[in-house]
Structure formats: structure tokens, C-alpha cells
Design an enzyme around this catalytic site. Structure first.
Site: not given
Ligand SMILES: CC(C)(COP(=O)(O)OP(=O)(O)OC[C@H]1O[C@@H](n2cnc3c(N)ncnc32)[C@H](O)[C@@H]1OP(=O)(O)O)[C@@H](O)C(=O)NCCC(=O)NCCS
Length: 112
Positions: A13-14, A47, A52, A59
Site C-alpha cells: 500500500i502506498a 509485513e 515504519n 495499521y
Molecule cells: C504509510 C502510508 C501508506 C500512509 O498513507 P496516508 O494516506 O498518508 O495515510 P493516512 O492519511 O490515511 O493516515 C496517516 C496519518 O494522517 C492522518 N490524517 C488522515 N487524514 C487527516 C486529515 N484530514 N487531517 C490531518 N491528518 C490526517 C491520520 O490520522 C494518520 O495519522 P498518524 O500518522 O498519527 O497515524 C504512506 O505514508 C506511504 O505511502 N508511505 C510509503 C509507502 C509505505 O511505507 N507503505 C507501507 C508499506 S507496508
């Protein structure tokens, strides 16, 4: 995601770095978990790199909990993987967890 029998495995997931922090990963996970359930899934695994934290926090919100370590899983990074599993995604309590997550997502990301 791969589904086999009553188990499903999230392979990747990314979210585009420019679009992170808006709930997109949570929407994607929500939808994947519903598909896993529709396909007969009972529990879901994944995993994630042990460092991270950001992904692990997301998760954990979905009820994934650590069950073990795969040593040097990301060999090119010399990094271990944390193995995470959900409890039974068919439970009413799990459905309520998913409903609460989507209700907290911003307009445009929350499913209609
Ligand atoms: C990990 C990953 C998939 C998360 O994606 P994301 O879309 O940023 O995730 P979300 O926005 O749903 O949630 C992340 C954070 O944003 C916060 N958030 C979500 N919507 C929000 C909003 N409207 N305003 C402020 N914060 C918000 C969430 O509460 C969460 O907070 P946390 O960090 O305290 O848990 C992303 O960082 C990524 O692609 N990373 C690189 C690839 C990776 O590591 N993938 C996982 C491999 S296992």
C-alpha cells in the site's frame, strides 16, 4: 492484496507523498478489508518495516497487531519486518471499528 481461503495478505500500500496525511491509506485499507471479507476472509496479515512507525500506526487503527518478526526481510535495507495480523474481520465489533474509521475521514475521501 492476495486472498487465499479464509486468509488475506496485504502485499503493498502506498500513497503519493504529495497526497499523504489526508486519510487516503485509511480509505484504501477500509475498502480492501471489505473485499477480503466478501471473498471469505477471516483474518488479514501484512509485513511492515520495523522502523515504519507511520504505517504501523495506521495499521494499528485497523486492529492489526504484531505477532512476530521476519529477520532481514528487506535484505537490501538490512531491515526486519514486523508481521501483523487482524483478529476476525467478520465480527460485528470489527465492522464497527471500520465504520468509525470511515466516519472520521474527510469529505471526498470518505465513501459515499
Ligand atoms: C504509510 C502510508 C501508506 C500512509 O498513507 P496516508 O494516506 O498518508 O495515510 P493516512 O492519511 O490515511 O493516515 C496517516 C496519518 O494522517 C492522518 N490524517 C488522515 N487524514 C487527516 C486529515 N484530514 N487531517 C490531518 N491528518 C490526517 C491520520 O490520522 C494518520 O495519522 P498518524 O500518522 O498519527 O497515524 C504512506 O505514508 C506511504 O505511502 N508511505 C510509503 C509507502 C509505505 O511505507 N507503505 C507501507 C508499506 S507496508
Amino acid at each position: 492484496m492476495i486472498c487465499y481461503g479464509d486468509e488475506a495478505h496485504i502485499t503493498n500500500i502506498a500513497v503519493d507523498p504529495m497526497l499523504q496525511g489526508h486519510g487516503i491509506a485509511q480509505r484504501l485499507l477500509h475498502d480492501q478489508l471489505l473485499v477480503a471479507k466478501e471473498m471469505g476472509g477471516r483474518a488479514v496479515s501484512l509485513e511492515v518495516r520495523v522502523t515504519n512507525w507511520r504505517a504501523q500506526r495506521v495499521y494499528a487503527r485497523f486492529g492489526f497487531h504484531p505477532v512476530g518478526i521476519r529477520r532481514n526481510y528487506y535484505a537490501e535495507l538490512h531491515e526486519d519486518a514486523l508481521i501483523m495480523w487482524t483478529d476476525d474481520i467478520r465480527d460485528a465489533a470489527y465492522r464497527r471499528r471500520l465504520d468509525a474509521i470511515v466516519a472520521s475521514l474527510p469529505d471526498g475521501i470518505r465513501p459515499a
